[in-house]
Design a protein around this motif. Structure first.
Motif, mmCIF file in Angstrom:
data_model
loop_
_atom_site.group_PDB
_atom_site.id
_atom_site.type_symbol
_atom_site.label_atom_id
_atom_site.label_comp_id
_atom_site.label_asym_id
_atom_site.label_seq_id
_atom_site.Cartn_x
_atom_site.Cartn_y
_atom_site.Cartn_z
ATOM 1 N N HIS A 2 0.773 -1.138 -0.033
ATOM 2 C CA HIS A 2 -0.001 0.081 -0.113
ATOM 3 C C HIS A 2 0.795 1.202 -0.046
ATOM 4 N N VAL A 3 0.274 2.286 -0.495
ATOM 5 C CA VAL A 3 1.202 3.633 -0.464
ATOM 6 C C VAL A 3 0.356 4.535 0.128
ATOM 7 N N GLY A 4 1.019 5.738 0.565
ATOM 8 C CA GLY A 4 0.415 6.881 0.909
ATOM 9 C C GLY A 4 -0.464 6.966 2.133
ATOM 10 N N THR A 5 -0.526 6.297 2.889
ATOM 11 C CA THR A 5 -1.518 6.190 4.007
ATOM 12 C C THR A 5 -0.895 6.416 5.535
ATOM 13 N N VAL A 6 0.393 6.349 5.367
ATOM 14 C CA VAL A 6 1.156 6.434 6.925
ATOM 15 C C VAL A 6 1.889 7.681 6.869
ATOM 16 N N SER A 7 1.819 8.479 8.252
ATOM 17 C CA SER A 7 2.551 9.561 8.381
ATOM 18 C C SER A 7 2.721 9.357 10.068
ATOM 19 N N GLY A 8 4.392 9.235 10.170
ATOM 20 C CA GLY A 8 4.964 8.969 11.471
ATOM 21 C C GLY A 8 4.579 7.481 11.947
ATOM 22 N N GLY A 25 3.217 -0.695 4.053
ATOM 23 C CA GLY A 25 2.609 0.646 3.838
ATOM 24 C C GLY A 25 1.338 0.971 4.301
ATOM 25 N N ALA A 26 0.864 -0.239 4.780
ATOM 26 C CA ALA A 26 -0.576 -0.296 5.284
ATOM 27 C C ALA A 26 -0.488 0.672 6.665
ATOM 28 N N THR A 27 0.378 0.169 7.465
ATOM 29 C CA THR A 27 0.422 0.806 8.871
ATOM 30 C C THR A 27 1.973 1.003 8.941
ATOM 31 N N ALA A 28 2.219 1.972 9.920
ATOM 32 C CA ALA A 28 3.820 2.571 10.038
ATOM 33 C C ALA A 28 4.520 1.307 10.269
ATOM 34 N N LEU A 29 4.160 0.054 11.068
ATOM 35 C CA LEU A 29 5.024 -1.012 11.413
ATOM 36 C C LEU A 29 5.205 -1.727 10.086
ATOM 37 N N ARG A 30 4.544 -1.633 9.140
ATOM 38 C CA ARG A 30 4.721 -2.562 7.798
ATOM 39 C C ARG A 30 5.620 -1.641 6.831
#
Length: 448
Positions: free
Chosen positions: A93-99, A363-368
């Motif tokens: 996934h792309v574009g959905t994480v910030s920090g 990219g789906a969550t910060a830990l991934r």
């Protein structure tokens, strides 16, 4: 001060890897010859190897003793280094994480380009953004692939087709209304797929997962209609599943790709037979569960420049927090069980001959973590019984085949010359993919 010193150290060690975006000036000739101790071409390993690139595509590959260097070619002798195709991320996934946060509110051109740049720095040259994309995706998909952009090429499924009041869960994942279409009838499912296809996608994504009984699951009639319409539109269909019976259901309905591993129960002969009969791809995404605890389990990874360079400052701070690490370990029971089930099921499916491609849900969550997750997944594939060469194929030729990319994922005549230069041989130790020294795209070296 400490962080400044750490960053300087990281940048010094990671200089070959931190090839951000701009390509160096074109070679002096249109023909490039690259010699190396070995080349993995996407299927097999060639020793004392030579790669010939003309105008951005592979012209020849094979033993140096069998391939003459064309007259006037620029010759690069990489000595004992190892070459392999650029990796293909079949489920990200792309574009959905910030920090340390995630959600559709972060989706923008900037965040998508940021993620694609990081994927490329880690040797991933094409990304299948499998759902949760906002409408901007359709514009970016046209722009962010091929020569002239600074990152991995963007492919994907647009928003995807989810369940009414179900997966993908809006609260848990921060999903915005336009990140998943949620048809209530088979007719609405077909319309959703047609609309998605008209907007421009490479694949159709559906979610068939009750999330452990916490949300309603998409009915069979709806996902069957979506899969059928995807095929009518000339598109493959990929299904997010978790449970064995749902995997069987989507395969009976004609799905092309099982987009996560079965994690609730051991796979059985019925599933194996269905997958082989219908030639279905399997993308286990072991990382999706392991990421919940593995960094807490290995704080020493924070001293590894290869890992550290993939982290945002906010995520690094979280991983260094002892209280966070303890909470992650305390709550890791179900995730550990899912990983063990996933590994065992992958071992059985692979041994039976089911086709496997590499994906991580990165990219789906910060830990991934984009890029790093793909290298870690290679290790997990080997842990599940695949040979290093088979794992590399899952990340290259198989990923391209799953996505229908006929000129990617291999170093073979006519294919795009996307390749990686490694300092060590990953067919001996799969962790050697982390010895990434250079990334080449279309016959040009990516530079910082």
């Amino acid at each position: 001060m400490l962080r400044s010193l750490v960053l300087k150290s990281v940048l010094a060690v990671m200089a070959p890897l931190a090839a951000l975006a701009a390509c160096v000036a074109p070679q002096q000739t249109d023909v490039l010859v690259v010699d190396a101790s070995a080349i993995f071409d996407g299927r097999d390993v060639i020793r004392d190897a030579r790669l010939v690139v003309r105008e951005g595509r592979v012209e020849a590959v094979g033993p140096q003793s069998e391939i003459a260097a064309p007259a006037g070619a620029e010759i690069l002798d990489y000595g004992d280094r190892f070459l392999m195709p650029g990796m293909i991320a079949s489920h990200s996934h792309v574009g959905t994480v910030s920090g340390t946060e995630h959600g559709g509110r972060f989706y923008s051109r900037e965040t998508v380009e940021r993620d694609l740049a990081q994927f490329q720095r880690y040797g991933v040259v094409a990304v299948n953004a499998l759902g949760l994309n906002r409408p901007l995706f359709h514009e970016l998909r046209k722009e962010l692939r091929g020569p002239g952009h600074d990152g991995a090429d963007l492919f994907g499924a647009g928003a995807g087709v989810g369940a009414v009041d179900g997966a993908p869960p809006m609260d848990r994942m921060g999903v915005m209304p336009d990140q998943a279409m949620r048809p209530a009838t088979p007719e609405e499912a077909r319309a959703a797929v047609r609309e998605t296809a008209e907007a421009g996608v490479d694949i159709i994504k559906i979610w068939v997962d009750p999330m452990g009984g916490q949300v309603p699951k998409m009915p069979e009639a709806i996902y069957a209609a979506a899969i059928s319409e995807a095929h009518a539109q000339g598109l493959r269909a990929a299904a997010h599943i978790h449970d064995l019976e749902d995997a069987k259901g989507v395969i009976r309905a004609g799905v092309d790709i099982v987009g996560h591993g079965v994690r609730d129960a051991p796979v059985d002969q019925e599933l194996i037979a269905l997958m082989l009969e219908q030639d279905v791809w399997y993308v286990p995404t072991i990382n999706i569960d392991e990421a919940n605890y593995i960094y807490a389990e290995h704080p020493e990874w924070l001293e590894d420049p290869f890992f550290l360079a993939a982290l945002s400052p906010e995520l690094e701070a979280q991983l260094r927090d002892e209280a966070w690490r303890q909470r992650a370990l305390d709550g890791a029971g179900s995730a550990r069980m899912a990983v063990m089930n996933n590994l065992r099921n992958l071992q059985r499916l692979h041994a039976a001959g089911v086709k496997v491609a590499l994906g991580t849900d990165s990219g789906a969550t910060a830990l991934r973590i984009p890029g790093f997750a793909e290298h870690r997944e290679l290790e997990l594939l080997v842990l599940a019984g695949m040979t290093p060469t088979e794992a590399l194929a899952a990340a290259t030729a198989n990923g391209a085949a799953l996505m229908g990319l006929s000129d990617r994922g291999q170093l073979a005549p006519g294919f795009v010359a996307d390749f990686l230069v490694l300092e060590a041989d990953p067919t001996v130790d799969i962790r050697a993919t982390r010895s990434l020294a250079e990334v080449w795209r279309g016959g040009y070296r990516v530079d910082q």
